[in-house]
Design an enzyme around this catalytic site. Structure first.
Site: not given
Length: 104
Positions: A18, A41, A22, A76-77
């Site tokens: 993860y 964010y 990112h 992306w999902w």
């Protein structure tokens, strides 16, 4: 400017993946977020529960949750679906959180 917070769930053992994904956030996805009004964010991880806590500062009414029809967001999902809890459309299962305190 509004502040939005929500939580998601990371699959156990996926923290490093993860973080890596990112760190390599696609420039086109970052542009979409910025263009939609997301100016900040942050995502935090509670390693005991695998809960991701996300916080955004957003101008306007949107935020990343309003980008579900964007093809880059959908891509992306799909890219992230193997390491998170997701809905049938690959969007992360996300729960909005109510702000109960803010100090400026």
């Amino acid at each position: 400017m509004q502040r939005l917070a929500f939580k998601m769930k990371l699959n156990p053992g996926q923290k490093d993946v993860y973080i890596k994904r990112h760190k390599e956030l696609w420039p086109e996805l970052k542009k979409i977020l910025k263009d939609s009004g997301v100016s900040e964010y942050s995502i935090f991880l509670d390693e005991e529960t695998h809960t991701l806590f996300a916080f955004q500062k957003v101008s306007g009414q949107g935020g990343s949750q309003e980008l579900s029809n964007n093809p880059i967001v959908k891509k992306w999902w799909a890219f992230m679906a193997d390491i998170m809890e997701t809905n049938p459309d690959n969007s992360p299962i996300s729960h909005p959180l109510e702000e109960v305190f803010y100090m400026k």
